[in-house]
Scaffold this active site. Structure first.
Site, short mmCIF file in Angstrom:
data_model
loop_
_atom_site.label_atom_id
_atom_site.label_comp_id
_atom_site.label_asym_id
_atom_site.label_seq_id
_atom_site.Cartn_x
_atom_site.Cartn_y
_atom_site.Cartn_z
N ASP A 222 0.83 -1.22 0.00
CA ASP A 222 0.00 0.00 0.00
C ASP A 222 0.86 1.26 0.00
O ASP A 222 0.40 2.32 0.41
CB ASP A 222 -0.95 0.00 1.21
CG ASP A 222 -0.20 -0.04 2.53
OD1 ASP A 222 1.03 -0.28 2.53
OD2 ASP A 222 -0.84 0.17 3.58
N ASP B 171 1.70 6.33 2.17
CA ASP B 171 1.02 5.09 2.48
C ASP B 171 -0.45 5.36 2.20
O ASP B 171 -1.04 6.28 2.79
CB ASP B 171 1.28 4.76 3.96
CG ASP B 171 0.42 3.61 4.46
OD1 ASP B 171 -0.80 3.63 4.25
OD2 ASP B 171 0.96 2.70 5.09
N LYS C 284 4.86 2.79 15.59
CA LYS C 284 3.78 3.69 16.04
C LYS C 284 4.02 4.25 17.44
O LYS C 284 3.29 3.96 18.39
CB LYS C 284 2.44 2.96 15.95
CG LYS C 284 2.18 2.48 14.51
CD LYS C 284 0.78 2.09 14.22
CE LYS C 284 0.57 1.79 12.75
NZ LYS C 284 1.37 0.72 12.14
N1 GDD Z 1 0.09 -11.45 4.82
C1 GDD Z 1 -0.30 -10.51 5.70
N2 GDD Z 1 -0.90 -10.91 6.87
N3 GDD Z 1 -0.12 -9.22 5.40
C2 GDD Z 1 -0.54 -8.29 6.29
C3 GDD Z 1 -1.16 -8.64 7.52
C4 GDD Z 1 -1.36 -10.03 7.80
O1 GDD Z 1 -1.91 -10.43 8.83
N4 GDD Z 1 -1.47 -7.48 8.18
C5 GDD Z 1 -1.05 -6.47 7.39
N5 GDD Z 1 -0.51 -6.96 6.25
C6 GDD Z 1 0.05 -6.19 5.12
C7 GDD Z 1 -0.83 -5.05 4.67
O2 GDD Z 1 -1.70 -5.46 3.64
C8 GDD Z 1 0.19 -4.01 4.20
O3 GDD Z 1 0.58 -4.19 2.86
C9 GDD Z 1 1.40 -4.29 5.07
O4 GDD Z 1 1.25 -5.62 5.58
C10 GDD Z 1 1.53 -3.31 6.25
O5 GDD Z 1 0.31 -3.33 6.96
P1 GDD Z 1 -0.50 -1.99 7.28
O6 GDD Z 1 -1.69 -2.38 8.06
O7 GDD Z 1 -0.68 -1.17 6.05
O8 GDD Z 1 0.54 -1.32 8.28
P2 GDD Z 1 0.83 0.22 8.55
O9 GDD Z 1 0.68 1.03 7.32
O10 GDD Z 1 0.06 0.64 9.74
O11 GDD Z 1 2.41 0.16 8.99
C11 GDD Z 1 3.35 -0.49 8.17
O12 GDD Z 1 3.70 0.30 7.04
C12 GDD Z 1 4.31 1.57 7.36
C13 GDD Z 1 4.63 2.25 6.04
O13 GDD Z 1 3.49 2.43 5.28
C14 GDD Z 1 4.62 -0.78 9.01
O14 GDD Z 1 5.47 -1.58 8.21
C15 GDD Z 1 5.33 0.52 9.40
O15 GDD Z 1 6.55 0.22 10.04
C16 GDD Z 1 5.60 1.37 8.17
O16 GDD Z 1 6.17 2.64 8.54
MG MG Z 2 -0.08 0.74 5.45
#
Ligand code: GDD
Ligand code: MG
Length: 324
Positions: A104, A213, A155
């Site tokens: 994403d 993001d 976070k």
């Molecule tokens: N296979 C799998 N299983 N993928 C998952 C799962 C799961 O249970 N949960 C989340 N994901 C995938 C999401 O689809 C996304 O592509 C990615 O892992 C990160 O999850 P998000 O839910 O979008 O996390 P975020 O945006 O709050 O935080 C993450 O991204 C940030 C940057 O955009 C973290 O990696 C942060 O450290 C980072 O800064």
């Molecule tokens: Mg994300």
């Protein structure tokens, strides 16, 4: 090299659209978010494993109907395993090292340069870092003078953010990283695993190009703007037979004759924008119907949503078949 893409999240911050469609299939500047992420991969990547969970069948069907240039396999999770569990579950056949991508994020990171940085320091992994105004919704890194990551806080509370350099969701890892993830249960890579790995040498790759993001409505629309501004959404004009400024990305089967457009619009497959209607800074998903003289601004309309004649929709996220 091979690549592992994490794509199993629920997309809760983009409900109600994500009740019916996984967020990675929401189109930005004319194609699904996921495909903008895949575009980052060098052409010689041998295989891409998609670690899926939520609505895996829809992702698999879309990828089969629209094959990317790399061989893609889908590795679904029966139960959501979190980012670490997803890596462990889908990482079996990965190369050493391998790319790890969130699905994403919008960016123009040079993955070849990232891999070269990894080869240069010989540590366990290298994470692309981008500097943001407010690091609280992200994973935040502290770095030493060699850009080695000395602390990582996912976070953080406002007072605990060690810097404004955050995990951009684009990294490269040695296979051994998978051994550090507990098997058979959910685990967050960023919260549970990564802090334990820092002593084995994890480096930051500072990136200063565009990044976002797309996981919330406001950031999704901003991501679309960034993509259009970077020339990733086709020509910066309006389609023939329409009025206004654009840029507008039309997907196959979209009908827009006589409509007007402001900046930054995607009109999804088989969507209709009738004459006299006006759309700006929005994503209209597949089969959306915007009736004559209606206005849509700053909104995300789920598949087959309908805006009735003369009605005005501003700053909304409408579900599949939603009406306004
Ligand atoms: N296979 C799998 N299983 N993928 C998952 C799962 C799961 O249970 N949960 C989340 N994901 C995938 C999401 O689809 C996304 O592509 C990615 O892992 C990160 O999850 P998000 O839910 O979008 O996390 P975020 O945006 O709050 O935080 C993450 O991204 C940030 C940057 O955009 C973290 O990696 C942060 O450290 C980072 O800064
Ligand atoms: Mg994300």
């Amino acid at each position: 090299m091979k690549a592992l893409v994490l794509i199993g999240g629920f997309g809760t911050r983009l409900r109600p659209v994500t009740y019916s469609v996984p967020k990675q299939l929401i189109p930005l500047a004319g194609k699904p978010m996921l495909y903008h992420v895949l575009d980052l991969l060098p052409p010689d990547v041998e295989e891409v494993a998609l670690a899926t969970g939520y609505k895996s069948d829809l992702i698999e069907a879309y990828v089969r109907a629209h094959p990317p240039r790399w061989p893609v396999t889908t590795v679904p999770e029966a139960e959501p395993l979190g980012t670490g569990g997803g890596m462990k579950n889908a990482g079996g056949g990965m190369s050493d090292p391998f790319y790890l991508l969130n699905s994403d994020v919008i960016a123009s990171v040079d993955l070849g340069a990232l891999a070269a940085r990894q080869a240069g320091h010989g540590g366990l992994g290298t994470m692309t870092l981008t500097e943001v105004e407010d690091p609280r919704p992200y994973g935040v890194a502290a770095l030493d003078e060699h850009d080695r990551i000395t602390a990582f806080v996912e976070k953080p509370e406002p007072a605990r953010a060690p810097s404004r350099w955050i995990n951009a969701g684009i990294s490269v890892w040695h296979r051994e990283v998978l051994d550090a993830i507990p098997g058979g249960r959910p685990a967050s890579f960023e919260q549970e695993v990564l802090p334990q790995l820092l002593e084995r040498g994890v480096y930051g790759f500072r990136y200063t190009g565009f990044w976002d993001d797309a996981g919330t409505p406001a950031r999704l629309l901003r991501s679309q703007q960034l993509l259009f501004d970077a020339g990733r959404g086709g020509k910066g004009t309006v389609p023939s037979g329409t009025f206004g400024t654009g840029p507008v990305a039309l997907m196959p089967g979209a009908t827009v004759r006589g409509a007007s457009f402001g900046k930054y619009v995607t009109v999804g497959a088989n969507a209709v924008v009738e004459a006299g209607a006006y759309v700006e800074n929005s994503v209209l998903m597949e089969g959306v119907q915007v009736d004559r003289d209606a206005t849509v601004v700053g909104s995300i309309l789920g598949p087959k949503a309908r805006v009735h004649p003369g009605h005005r929709v501003t700053g909304q996220v409408l579900a599949e078949h939603g009406e306004a």
